[in-house]
Design an enzyme around this catalytic site. Structure first.
Site, short mmCIF file in Angstrom:
data_model
loop_
_atom_site.label_atom_id
_atom_site.label_comp_id
_atom_site.label_asym_id
_atom_site.label_seq_id
_atom_site.Cartn_x
_atom_site.Cartn_y
_atom_site.Cartn_z
CE LYS A 133 11.19 28.61 33.17
NZ LYS A 133 10.43 29.51 34.06
N GLY A 176 19.83 33.83 37.03
CA GLY A 176 18.96 33.56 38.17
C GLY A 176 19.78 33.25 39.41
CD GLU A 230 26.05 36.59 33.21
OE1 GLU A 230 26.38 37.23 34.23
OE2 GLU A 230 26.78 36.51 32.21
CB CYS A 274 22.40 40.15 40.08
SG CYS A 274 22.56 41.04 38.55
CD GLU A 278 21.57 37.39 45.05
OE1 GLU A 278 21.09 36.26 44.94
OE2 GLU A 278 21.75 38.16 44.09
P1 NAD Z 1 15.35 31.90 40.14
O1 NAD Z 1 16.67 31.21 40.11
O2 NAD Z 1 14.39 31.52 41.20
O3 NAD Z 1 14.60 31.69 38.74
C1 NAD Z 1 15.18 32.03 37.52
C2 NAD Z 1 14.58 31.20 36.40
O4 NAD Z 1 14.95 29.83 36.57
C3 NAD Z 1 13.07 31.21 36.34
O5 NAD Z 1 12.66 31.30 34.99
C4 NAD Z 1 12.68 29.86 36.93
O6 NAD Z 1 11.44 29.37 36.49
C5 NAD Z 1 13.81 28.99 36.40
N1 NAD Z 1 14.04 27.73 37.13
C6 NAD Z 1 13.75 27.45 38.42
N2 NAD Z 1 14.14 26.18 38.72
C7 NAD Z 1 14.69 25.67 37.60
C8 NAD Z 1 15.31 24.42 37.27
N3 NAD Z 1 15.42 23.46 38.18
N4 NAD Z 1 15.79 24.24 36.03
C9 NAD Z 1 15.71 25.22 35.10
N5 NAD Z 1 15.13 26.42 35.34
C10 NAD Z 1 14.64 26.65 36.58
O7 NAD Z 1 15.67 33.47 40.19
P2 NAD Z 1 14.69 34.72 40.39
O8 NAD Z 1 14.15 34.72 41.78
O9 NAD Z 1 13.74 34.85 39.26
O10 NAD Z 1 15.76 35.91 40.22
C11 NAD Z 1 16.58 36.33 41.24
C12 NAD Z 1 17.99 35.78 41.14
O11 NAD Z 1 18.55 36.07 39.87
C13 NAD Z 1 18.94 36.42 42.14
O12 NAD Z 1 19.74 35.43 42.74
C14 NAD Z 1 19.77 37.36 41.30
O13 NAD Z 1 21.03 37.66 41.81
C15 NAD Z 1 19.87 36.60 40.03
N6 NAD Z 1 20.20 37.52 38.93
C16 NAD Z 1 21.47 37.50 38.39
C17 NAD Z 1 21.81 38.40 37.38
C18 NAD Z 1 23.17 38.39 36.73
O14 NAD Z 1 23.29 38.92 35.63
N7 NAD Z 1 24.21 37.84 37.34
C19 NAD Z 1 20.88 39.32 36.94
C20 NAD Z 1 19.61 39.32 37.52
C21 NAD Z 1 19.29 38.41 38.50
#
Ligand code: NAD
Length: 477
Positions: free
Chosen positions: A177, A230, A250, A284, A378
């Site tokens: 997803k 995320g 992550e 991130c 963040e």
């Molecule tokens: P997000 O959390 O908004 O979305 C990530 C994914 O989760 C998307 O596919 C989204 O559709 C899905 N999602 C949303 N609500 C959900 C739910 N209730 N249940 C299951 N899935 C759900 O993140 P974003 O805006 O796409 O990315 C940015 C974030 O990701 C930042 O906080 C960043 O730090 C983090 N990130 C972390 C790493 C790491 O390796 N630690 C790497 C890259 C990004």
């Protein structure tokens, strides 16, 4: 372009489906229409992945899984420019950074291909226990079954592959997803795996929202593990929703970078310009809090502002662009509000701080404190804060004063001091004389505190995507 989910090799993009547009973050042009999946597609995708695990994947030999991953790596190398252009279009990532993401992704596939053949177990000395004589104990690693891979927008290819490729190497099937903001890269990736010979049903794609398909994927009983990258709020929700299944999270950070007075200032500044502003800080492990020893603080700040002002802002398609758009206007407005909020509380804007649509100029802030969002949360935007410190003890306390702990950077020529900091910093990884933003695809990667649970980096992801099984044999005579 209209794209939909791919379940058991068949795309689902009928006209009557709810549709969501994907827009180029730089010029708002429509790049694709998404035919969204709903809960019934989710149900079919999981069931199909579950059946394919039992009918094909569980018995696929390691050399076949390895070959598929190697062919996928070769194909990605051939199609590198097309993938890079797709990332520019849907994520707004400058082309040079998009190309770098493809190169790393090829390596993730190659590491996974190699490690698919080295999933080892061990033999237990059973006679170590009283009465254990004449017994043999074997420990082997088995695949889990169905892995749910949920990914963010900022590295749409590489972070997806950090889940998919180790899952295949370990012998799992996947329901994937991707972020609804960047699904085209994901869609092309699934086609690439088909071309590489991956049997249908091993990698099912769900194009849909977090609420509609992400959440029920997390809760589904036939899914054995969720691997999520995320944001923290979504990560918390997943942890609560996942029941007994394994979970890798992550999440985000506000990474500290610490510069002592013996570091090479010019070189460190050059690294930290990239570290804070690459992909507009939407990384991130972006450098967010830069701590500089007091006696070199003024020199450092002057040089940081100078090099930041030399960055080229504009169309991410152009070779010379350093800074492109943020993912959407909502995000650039949010980041601008955080700058203004800090300024109202007494922070100084040394450079940047202006917004034009989705573009936020690279911003350096000083005179900040931990009650400002740009420090305590963040920032995920091209905003960095420069903060003076007196001594080692003080800066360790500053750096650790965070709910997050993903990666840190320490710059000093004093190896003893560097190693003391490496021990003291509460982060999943510490780089010495390198920015927090640097990551390779074969080292363990993942946060402590609220930056996450579990590790990625191919070998470590494979460990998390397998289960240990014990087999005991009794010798009679
Ligand atoms: P997000 O959390 O908004 O979305 C990530 C994914 O989760 C998307 O596919 C989204 O559709 C899905 N999602 C949303 N609500 C959900 C739910 N209730 N249940 C299951 N899935 C759900 O993140 P974003 O805006 O796409 O990315 C940015 C974030 O990701 C930042 O906080 C960043 O730090 C983090 N990130 C972390 C790493 C790491 O390796 N630690 C790497 C890259 C990004």
């Amino acid at each position: 372009m209209r794209i939909g989910s791919i379940i058991d090799g068949i795309e689902r993009k009928e006209e009557n489906r709810e549709t969501l547009p994907v827009r180029n973050p730089y010029n708002q042009e429509k790049v694709a229409d998404l035919a969204l999946a709903d809960e019934s597609d989710l149900e079919e995708a999981v069931n199909n992945s579950f059946e394919t695990f039992h009918s094909i994947m569980k018995t696929m030999p390691a050399h076949e899984r390895s070959d598929i991953l190697r062919r996928a790596a070769d194909l990605l190398e051939e199609q590198a420019e097309d993938f890079a252009e797709t990332i520019v279009q849907e994520a707004g990532k400058p082309i040079t950074f998009s190309r770098a993401e493809i190169k790393r992704s090829v390596q993730v596939l190659r590491f996974s291909s190699e490690l698919a053949k080295h999933i080892m177990g061990e033999v237990i000395p059973m006679d170590a226990a009283v009465g254990g004589e004449n017994r043999i104990g074997i420990v082997k690693r088995e695949p889990l079954g169905v892995v749910g891979a949920i990914t963010p927008f900022n590295f749409p290819l590489n972070l997806s592959l950090h889940k998919i490729a180790p899952a295949i190497a370990a012998g799992n099937t996947i329901v994937f997803k991707p972020a609804e903001k960047t699904p085209i890269t994901a869609y092309k990736l699934v086609h690439l795996f088909q071309e590489a010979g991956l049997p249908k049903g091993i990698l099912n794609l769900l194009i849909g929202t977090g609420e509609e398909v992400g959440s029920p994927l997390v809760a589904h009983d036939k899914v054995h593990k969720i691997s999520f990258t995320g944001s923290l709020p979504v990560g918390k929700n997943i942890r609560e929703n996942a029941g007994f299944k394994k979970v890798t999270l992550e999440l985000g950070s506000n990474s500290p970078n610490i510069i002592f007075d013996d570091a090479d200032i010019h070189q460190t500044v050059t690294a930290l310009v990239k570290g804070a502003f690459a992909f507009s800080g939407q990384v991130c492990i972006s450098a967010q809090r830069v701590y500089v020893q007091k006696n070199v603080y003024d020199t450092f700040l002057k040089e940081y502002v100078k090099q930041t002002n030399a960055l080229k802002i504009g169309d991410p398609k152009r070779e010379e662009t350093d800074i492109g758009p943020m993912i959407n206007e909502e995000e650039s407005k949010r980041a601008k509000r955080w700058i203004d909020d800090a300024a109202e509380k007494g922070a100084n804007i040394e450079t940047g701080g202006t917004r034009d649509g989705t573009i936020l100029t690279p911003t350096i802030m000083t005179n900040v404190d931990k009650n400002m969002k740009i420090i305590g949360e963040e920032v995920f935007a091209p905003i960095v804060s420069v903060i003076p410190f007196d001594n080692e003890e003080e800066v360790i306390a500053f750096a650790n004063d965070s709910i997050y702990g993903l990666q840190a950077g320490v710059f000093t020529k004093d190896i003893d001091r560097a190693l003391r900091l490496a021990d003291q910093l509460e982060t999943g990884g510490v780089w010495i004389n390198e920015i927090s933003t640097y990551r390779q695809d074969n080292h363990p990667y993942g946060g402590v505190k609220q930056s996450g649970i579990g590790k990625e980096g191919v070998k470590y992801a494979i460990e998390d995507m397998t289960e240990i099984k014990f087999i005991g044999i009794k010798r009679n005579g």
